[in-house]
Design a protein around this motif. Structure first.
Motif, PDB file in Angstrom:
ATOM      1  N   ASP A 169     109.812 -39.505  18.556  1.00  0.00           N
ATOM      2  CA  ASP A 169     110.610 -39.453  17.325  1.00  0.00           C
ATOM      3  C   ASP A 169     110.774 -40.882  16.808  1.00  0.00           C
ATOM      4  O   ASP A 169     111.449 -41.707  17.424  1.00  0.00           O
ATOM      5  CB  ASP A 169     111.964 -38.807  17.650  1.00  0.00           C
ATOM      6  N   ILE A 170     110.155 -41.166  15.660  1.00  0.00           N
ATOM      7  CA  ILE A 170     110.173 -42.508  15.077  1.00  0.00           C
ATOM      8  C   ILE A 170     111.323 -42.551  14.076  1.00  0.00           C
ATOM      9  O   ILE A 170     111.180 -42.174  12.912  1.00  0.00           O
ATOM     10  CB  ILE A 170     108.825 -42.826  14.403  1.00  0.00           C
ATOM     11  N   GLY A 171     112.472 -42.985  14.550  1.00  0.00           N
ATOM     12  CA  GLY A 171     113.659 -43.034  13.721  1.00  0.00           C
ATOM     13  C   GLY A 171     113.840 -44.381  13.059  1.00  0.00           C
ATOM     14  O   GLY A 171     113.094 -45.340  13.313  1.00  0.00           O
ATOM     15  N   SER A 172     114.856 -44.464  12.236  1.00  0.00           N
ATOM     16  CA  SER A 172     115.106 -45.693  11.495  1.00  0.00           C
ATOM     17  C   SER A 172     115.582 -46.819  12.396  1.00  0.00           C
ATOM     18  O   SER A 172     115.223 -47.983  12.192  1.00  0.00           O
ATOM     19  CB  SER A 172     116.160 -45.432  10.411  1.00  0.00           C
ATOM     20  N   ILE A 187     112.897 -50.208  12.645  1.00  0.00           N
ATOM     21  CA  ILE A 187     111.820 -50.352  11.668  1.00  0.00           C
ATOM     22  C   ILE A 187     112.344 -50.249  10.236  1.00  0.00           C
ATOM     23  O   ILE A 187     111.590 -50.454   9.290  1.00  0.00           O
ATOM     24  CB  ILE A 187     110.710 -49.305  11.889  1.00  0.00           C
ATOM     25  N   SER A 188     113.635 -49.945  10.091  1.00  0.00           N
ATOM     26  CA  SER A 188     114.175 -49.634   8.774  1.00  0.00           C
ATOM     27  C   SER A 188     114.798 -50.818   8.054  1.00  0.00           C
ATOM     28  O   SER A 188     115.483 -50.622   7.043  1.00  0.00           O
ATOM     29  CB  SER A 188     115.243 -48.542   8.909  1.00  0.00           C
ATOM     30  N   ALA A 189     114.621 -52.037   8.529  1.00  0.00           N
ATOM     31  CA  ALA A 189     115.196 -53.185   7.837  1.00  0.00           C
ATOM     32  C   ALA A 189     114.748 -53.185   6.378  1.00  0.00           C
ATOM     33  O   ALA A 189     113.569 -53.043   6.074  1.00  0.00           O
ATOM     34  CB  ALA A 189     114.762 -54.477   8.524  1.00  0.00           C
ATOM     35  N   GLY A 190     115.711 -53.293   5.459  1.00  0.00           N
ATOM     36  CA  GLY A 190     115.405 -53.259   4.033  1.00  0.00           C
ATOM     37  C   GLY A 190     115.400 -51.867   3.441  1.00  0.00           C
ATOM     38  O   GLY A 190     114.982 -51.668   2.299  1.00  0.00           O
ATOM     39  N   ILE A 191     115.919 -50.887   4.199  1.00  0.00           N
ATOM     40  CA  ILE A 191     115.851 -49.494   3.765  1.00  0.00           C
ATOM     41  C   ILE A 191     116.664 -49.238   2.499  1.00  0.00           C
ATOM     42  O   ILE A 191     116.413 -48.284   1.764  1.00  0.00           O
ATOM     43  CB  ILE A 191     116.328 -48.576   4.918  1.00  0.00           C
ATOM     44  N   ASP A 192     117.659 -50.084   2.223  1.00  0.00           N
ATOM     45  CA  ASP A 192     118.515 -49.830   1.069  1.00  0.00           C
ATOM     46  C   ASP A 192     118.022 -50.524  -0.202  1.00  0.00           C
ATOM     47  O   ASP A 192     118.696 -50.513  -1.217  1.00  0.00           O
ATOM     48  CB  ASP A 192     119.962 -50.269   1.376  1.00  0.00           C
ATOM     49  N   ARG A 193     116.845 -51.123  -0.166  1.00  0.00           N
ATOM     50  CA  ARG A 193     116.300 -51.738  -1.372  1.00  0.00           C
ATOM     51  C   ARG A 193     115.928 -50.668  -2.390  1.00  0.00           C
ATOM     52  O   ARG A 193     115.725 -49.493  -2.057  1.00  0.00           O
ATOM     53  CB  ARG A 193     115.051 -52.552  -1.021  1.00  0.00           C
ATOM     54  N   THR A 194     115.788 -51.091  -3.641  1.00  0.00           N
ATOM     55  CA  THR A 194     115.390 -50.162  -4.701  1.00  0.00           C
ATOM     56  C   THR A 194     114.029 -49.557  -4.408  1.00  0.00           C
ATOM     57  O   THR A 194     113.796 -48.364  -4.621  1.00  0.00           O
ATOM     58  CB  THR A 194     115.357 -50.891  -6.052  1.00  0.00           C
ATOM     59  N   THR A 206     100.912 -33.888  22.374  1.00  0.00           N
ATOM     60  CA  THR A 206     101.748 -35.042  22.067  1.00  0.00           C
ATOM     61  C   THR A 206     101.974 -35.057  20.563  1.00  0.00           C
ATOM     62  O   THR A 206     101.014 -35.051  19.786  1.00  0.00           O
ATOM     63  CB  THR A 206     101.088 -36.359  22.513  1.00  0.00           C
ATOM     64  N   ILE A 207     103.224 -35.025  20.162  1.00  0.00           N
ATOM     65  CA  ILE A 207     103.582 -34.897  18.754  1.00  0.00           C
ATOM     66  C   ILE A 207     104.387 -36.117  18.337  1.00  0.00           C
ATOM     67  O   ILE A 207     105.393 -36.449  18.970  1.00  0.00           O
ATOM     68  CB  ILE A 207     104.415 -33.624  18.520  1.00  0.00           C
ATOM     69  N   LEU A 208     103.951 -36.789  17.277  1.00  0.00           N
ATOM     70  CA  LEU A 208     104.675 -37.927  16.721  1.00  0.00           C
ATOM     71  C   LEU A 208     105.274 -37.514  15.381  1.00  0.00           C
ATOM     72  O   LEU A 208     104.557 -36.993  14.512  1.00  0.00           O
ATOM     73  CB  LEU A 208     103.743 -39.122  16.503  1.00  0.00           C
ATOM     74  N   VAL A 209     106.580 -37.721  15.237  1.00  0.00           N
ATOM     75  CA  VAL A 209     107.247 -37.407  13.969  1.00  0.00           C
ATOM     76  C   VAL A 209     108.022 -38.629  13.510  1.00  0.00           C
ATOM     77  O   VAL A 209     108.456 -39.457  14.313  1.00  0.00           O
ATOM     78  CB  VAL A 209     108.193 -36.190  14.097  1.00  0.00           C
ATOM     79  N   ALA A 210     108.217 -38.731  12.208  1.00  0.00           N
ATOM     80  CA  ALA A 210     108.995 -39.832  11.629  1.00  0.00           C
ATOM     81  C   ALA A 210     109.999 -39.261  10.652  1.00  0.00           C
ATOM     82  O   ALA A 210     109.768 -38.224  10.015  1.00  0.00           O
ATOM     83  CB  ALA A 210     108.085 -40.835  10.937  1.00  0.00           C
ATOM     84  N   THR A 211     111.124 -39.976  10.513  1.00  0.00           N
ATOM     85  CA  THR A 211     112.207 -39.497   9.654  1.00  0.00           C
ATOM     86  C   THR A 211     112.472 -40.496   8.520  1.00  0.00           C
ATOM     87  O   THR A 211     111.545 -41.012   7.927  1.00  0.00           O
ATOM     88  CB  THR A 211     113.456 -39.210  10.502  1.00  0.00           C
ATOM     89  N   SER A 212     113.719 -40.780   8.242  1.00  0.00           N
ATOM     90  CA  SER A 212     114.113 -41.401   6.985  1.00  0.00           C
ATOM     91  C   SER A 212     113.396 -42.703   6.650  1.00  0.00           C
ATOM     92  O   SER A 212     112.936 -42.888   5.520  1.00  0.00           O
ATOM     93  CB  SER A 212     115.626 -41.633   6.994  1.00  0.00           C
ATOM     94  N   ALA A 213     113.311 -43.636   7.599  1.00  0.00           N
ATOM     95  CA  ALA A 213     112.749 -44.950   7.272  1.00  0.00           C
ATOM     96  C   ALA A 213     111.311 -44.840   6.801  1.00  0.00           C
ATOM     97  O   ALA A 213     110.914 -45.445   5.796  1.00  0.00           O
ATOM     98  CB  ALA A 213     112.850 -45.883   8.466  1.00  0.00           C
TER      99      ALA A 213
END
Length: 309
Positions: free
Chosen positions: A7-10, A38-45, A76-83
């Motif tokens: 699970d590749i989370g923010s 990995i989510s640094a800068g997630i709140d940018r426009t 083997t399952i890789l998933v990613a979310t918000s970031a």
């Protein structure tokens, strides 16, 4: 059959390796969490993954894949979310991971993420007696909100209230104590988003509020460590006064001091105050006195589907 999920989370990247027991229930063989942010800068426009954050993410994924090989998983399952979902260059990151590992990444929509979280919570034996309840999973990029009636999901909503996102927006310097004005701004924003975000709190009176994810696990661990207890020895119940007291304990100290608190994850200490304010605001808005916590989550939901449990 054995399934490995990454699970590749923010804020963190996590793995779970699981199989079925004779009763066809999913059981964990191995789990691990790496703080990769990995989510640094997630709140940018126009949010985008940086080269540095993609490199951190790839390194964490490779480490977790190596850890799972001893179990020889059938899938083997890789998933990613918000970031990754919100990043303008998500295809670049997916291509980097595919080239290095041979695995593709499934990017979940907000609704898919919430549904898998709900299915994962249904695997928790401690919750087997509940019929009507809410579930909240706070990540770095989003807050997943679900409502269950008679153990079936009747409402799910992904709100952009993740602790990394809100920290970048409202906290002027995460290395310093959190200003009162920042705390109030976060709380106000969370309540305003809950008011207009489309998730309604209309279950029967007394419906439980279940919380899952790194914030509540960390809160339990830190509160327990202060009493000389391990996480396993702590109560799964987090009362609103406990969350407020924990926030008061950590909000007035700088990041270096927060990282010295027993059981505080090094990579989570900067956004942990924001995460606590978010849960406190949620409790105040919905009139919850306590959260029941669970260690079952998105990974368990994906495992349950893959194992056809």
């Amino acid at each position: 059959m054995t399934v490995a999920v990454i699970d590749i989370g923010s804020n963190s990247i996590k793995t779970l390796v699981a199989t079925r027991n004779p009763c066809r229930e999913p059981v964990s063989l191995f789990y691990k969490t790496l703080e990769a942010r990995i989510s640094a800068g997630i709140d940018r426009t126009n949010p985008a993954l940086t080269g540095e954050s993609m490199a951190r993410g790839l390194k964490a994924i490779q480490e977790l894949l190596a850890d799972t090989t001893q179990f020889a998983p059938d899938r083997t399952i890789l998933v990613a979310t918000s970031a990754v979902r919100d990043a303008s260059n998500s295809d670049e990151f997916r291509g980097m991971v595919r080239a290095a590992t041979g695995h593709d990444i499934l990017i979940l929509t907000g609704d898919e993420e919430a549904s898998y979280i709900g299915r994962g919570l249904a695997c928790d034996p401690a919750l087997s007696g509940l019929r009507d309840f809410y579930v909240f999973d706070l990540g770095g990029g989003s807050l997943e909100c679900l409502a269950f009636r008679d153990r079936r999901i009747v409402r799910e909503k992904s709100l952009q209230l993740g602790c990394v996102r809100l920290s970048e927006r409202f906290v002027p310097d995460m290395a310093q104590p959190i200003p009162v004005a920042a705390s109030r701004a976060i709380s106000g924003h969370v309540k305003a988003t809950l008011e207009t975000g489309g998730f309604t709190f209309d279950l029967p009176p007394g419906a439980a509020a279940i919380a899952t994810g790194g914030t509540t696990t960390t809160a339990r661990a830190v509160i327990g460590a202060a009493a000389g207890k391990t996480l396993a020895e702590t109560s799964p119940r987090l009362a609103l006064p406990d969350l407020r007291a924990l926030y008061e304990r950590i909000a007035g100290i700088d990041l270096a001091s927060r990282r010295q608190i027993p059981a505080m994850p090094f990579g989570r200490a900067d956004v942990f105050p924001t995460a606590l304010v978010t849960f406190i605001a949620l409790a105040e808005f919905a009139h919850f006195e306590t959260f029941e916590t669970s260690l079952y989550n998105l990974r368990w939901g994906i495992v349950a589907e893959a194992l056809d449990v």
